[in-house]
Design a protein around this motif. Structure first.
Motif, PDB file in Angstrom:
ATOM      1  N   ASP A   1       0.827  -1.211   0.000  1.00 42.08           N
ATOM      2  CA  ASP A   1       0.000   0.000   0.000  1.00 42.08           C
ATOM      3  C   ASP A   1       0.858   1.257   0.000  1.00 42.08           C
ATOM      4  O   ASP A   1       0.340   2.367   0.089  1.00 42.08           O
ATOM      5  N   LEU A   2       2.178   1.085  -0.137  1.00 46.83           N
ATOM      6  CA  LEU A   2       3.105   2.217  -0.257  1.00 46.83           C
ATOM      7  C   LEU A   2       4.390   1.720  -0.904  1.00 46.83           C
ATOM      8  O   LEU A   2       4.902   0.653  -0.550  1.00 46.83           O
ATOM      9  N   ILE A   3       4.889   2.500  -1.866  1.00 49.03           N
ATOM     10  CA  ILE A   3       6.203   2.256  -2.464  1.00 49.03           C
ATOM     11  C   ILE A   3       7.156   3.338  -1.955  1.00 49.03           C
ATOM     12  O   ILE A   3       6.787   4.520  -1.903  1.00 49.03           O
ATOM     13  N   VAL A   4       8.356   2.936  -1.574  1.00 49.32           N
ATOM     14  CA  VAL A   4       9.403   3.881  -1.194  1.00 49.32           C
ATOM     15  C   VAL A   4      10.565   3.680  -2.157  1.00 49.32           C
ATOM     16  O   VAL A   4      11.037   2.553  -2.338  1.00 49.32           O
ATOM     17  N   MET A   5      11.019   4.756  -2.777  1.00 49.87           N
ATOM     18  CA  MET A   5      12.103   4.624  -3.755  1.00 49.87           C
ATOM     19  C   MET A   5      12.888   5.918  -3.883  1.00 49.87           C
ATOM     20  O   MET A   5      12.385   7.000  -3.573  1.00 49.87           O
ATOM     21  N   GLY A   6      14.123   5.792  -4.321  1.00 51.38           N
ATOM     22  CA  GLY A   6      14.915   6.959  -4.638  1.00 51.38           C
ATOM     23  C   GLY A   6      14.457   7.552  -5.958  1.00 51.38           C
ATOM     24  O   GLY A   6      13.998   6.839  -6.854  1.00 51.38           O
ATOM     25  N   ALA A   7      14.559   8.867  -6.081  1.00 50.80           N
ATOM     26  CA  ALA A   7      14.173   9.558  -7.312  1.00 50.80           C
ATOM     27  C   ALA A   7      15.426   9.908  -8.107  1.00 50.80           C
ATOM     28  O   ALA A   7      16.442  10.300  -7.530  1.00 50.80           O
ATOM     29  N   TYR A   8      15.328   9.781  -9.403  1.00 48.71           N
ATOM     30  CA  TYR A   8      16.440  10.084 -10.286  1.00 48.71           C
ATOM     31  C   TYR A   8      15.965  11.097 -11.316  1.00 48.71           C
ATOM     32  O   TYR A   8      14.906  10.919 -11.931  1.00 48.71           O
ATOM     33  N   GLY A   9      16.736  12.157 -11.517  1.00 51.84           N
ATOM     34  CA  GLY A   9      16.300  13.178 -12.451  1.00 51.84           C
ATOM     35  C   GLY A   9      17.398  14.168 -12.736  1.00 51.84           C
ATOM     36  O   GLY A   9      18.527  14.052 -12.255  1.00 51.84           O
ATOM     37  N   HIS A  10      17.045  15.183 -13.530  1.00 53.27           N
ATOM     38  CA  HIS A  10      17.999  16.200 -13.924  1.00 53.27           C
ATOM     39  C   HIS A  10      17.246  17.424 -14.416  1.00 53.27           C
ATOM     40  O   HIS A  10      16.034  17.396 -14.613  1.00 53.27           O
ATOM     41  N   SER A  11      17.985  18.493 -14.626  1.00 51.20           N
ATOM     42  CA  SER A  11      17.400  19.713 -15.156  1.00 51.20           C
ATOM     43  C   SER A  11      17.556  19.726 -16.674  1.00 51.20           C
ATOM     44  O   SER A  11      18.643  19.460 -17.199  1.00 51.20           O
TER      45      SER A  11
END
Length: 269
Positions: free
Chosen positions: A233-243
């Motif tokens: 009922d919940l996912i926990v994860m690191g976020a990956y991104g850039h500008s």
């Protein structure tokens, strides 16, 4: 470590009630309070479009925004009083991303909603990647009776997954069950899934480990499938991104999860 303040994005949209209700559920469970931030964009729009839009039209927009904020505040205040949840409300002028990231930097979690109309979810991406605090993103459909009873934690040994694990500790420790989902590779120098499981167990989490062979499967899709299969009922994860071109965007796995999520997802960067 415990939750004390959850910041909720206040806006005129059809998920305001859903994210407020979910935030209230967590606040009750953790004896936390809610802080609502409702961005007012009329004044900033006046500066941007002053040469092209009549002043009277801009003034009407500002007045309409303020009226909406007042009406929503009254409804939310009534509901939170009924729920027995402490809250404060701030209607602030400025860009939503800047206001949410700024106010959210002194909250434990920022609560926002998935945008079904934009695959890159630029507002969520910008807040996650600039606020320095985790964002709990609520799916654009559905209601959620529980959040954090069965948590799927995505782990690959990266800095981002370690950050997400630390940020989610108050939730992980209280969960009825935590499953670490790991692929067949770990970031160079990163801790193994077994090490992560031992760390969480030392904090009192009820944790088990599930490894998956990704092959050609997108990591984001594998996370979603694992969450559905296990009934998380919940996912926990690191976020990956850039500008990119002055706009923050998510990387592939994070974008996949945010496109197709069916349960709330906690993202940290």
């Amino acid at each position: 470590m415990s939750l004390r303040t959850l910041l909720v994005h206040g806006a005129v949209d059809n998920r305001m009630l859903a994210r407020s209700t979910l935030a209230a559920t967590l606040a009750r469970e953790h004896d936390a309070s809610l802080a609502f931030v409702f961005p007012l964009q009329g004044a900033s729009a006046a500066l941007m479009y002053a040469e092209h839009v009549p002043a009277a039209a801009i003034q009407r927009q500002i007045e309409t925004e303020r009226q909406h904020a007042t009406e929503i505040r009254a409804r939310i205040a009534d509901r939170m009083a009924h729920e027995g949840v402490r809250m404060e409300w701030r209607s602030l002028e400025g860009r939503p991303v800047s206001l949410l990231a700024g106010a959210g930097s002194v909250a434990d979690i920022i609560v926002m909603s998935q945008d079904p109309h934009d695959a890159d979810v630029p507002m969520v991406a910008a807040v996650v990647l600039t606020a320095g605090r985790p964002v709990l993103c609520v799916p654009h459909t559905g209601s959620f009776a529980t959040c954090g009873r069965r948590i799927l934690l995505a782990w690959n040994g990266s800095r981002e997954s370690a950050r997400a694990t630390h940020d989610a500790l108050p939730l992980l420790r209280r969960a009825g069950a935590v499953r670490i989902f790991a692929g067949d590779t770990v970031s160079d120098g990163g801790a193994s899934p077994e090490d992560a499981a031992a760390h969480l167990a030392a904090h009192g989490a009820k944790v088990d480990l599930r490894r998956g062979t990704l092959g050609d499967v997108d990591a984001g899709r594998a996370i979603l499938d694992a969450a559905t299969e296990w009934g998380a009922d919940l996912i926990v994860m690191g976020a990956y991104g850039h500008s990119r071109l002055r706009e923050w965007v998510f990387g592939g796995a994070t974008r996949t999860v945010l496109r197709s999520m069916t349960v709330p997802t906690l993202l940290s960067y």
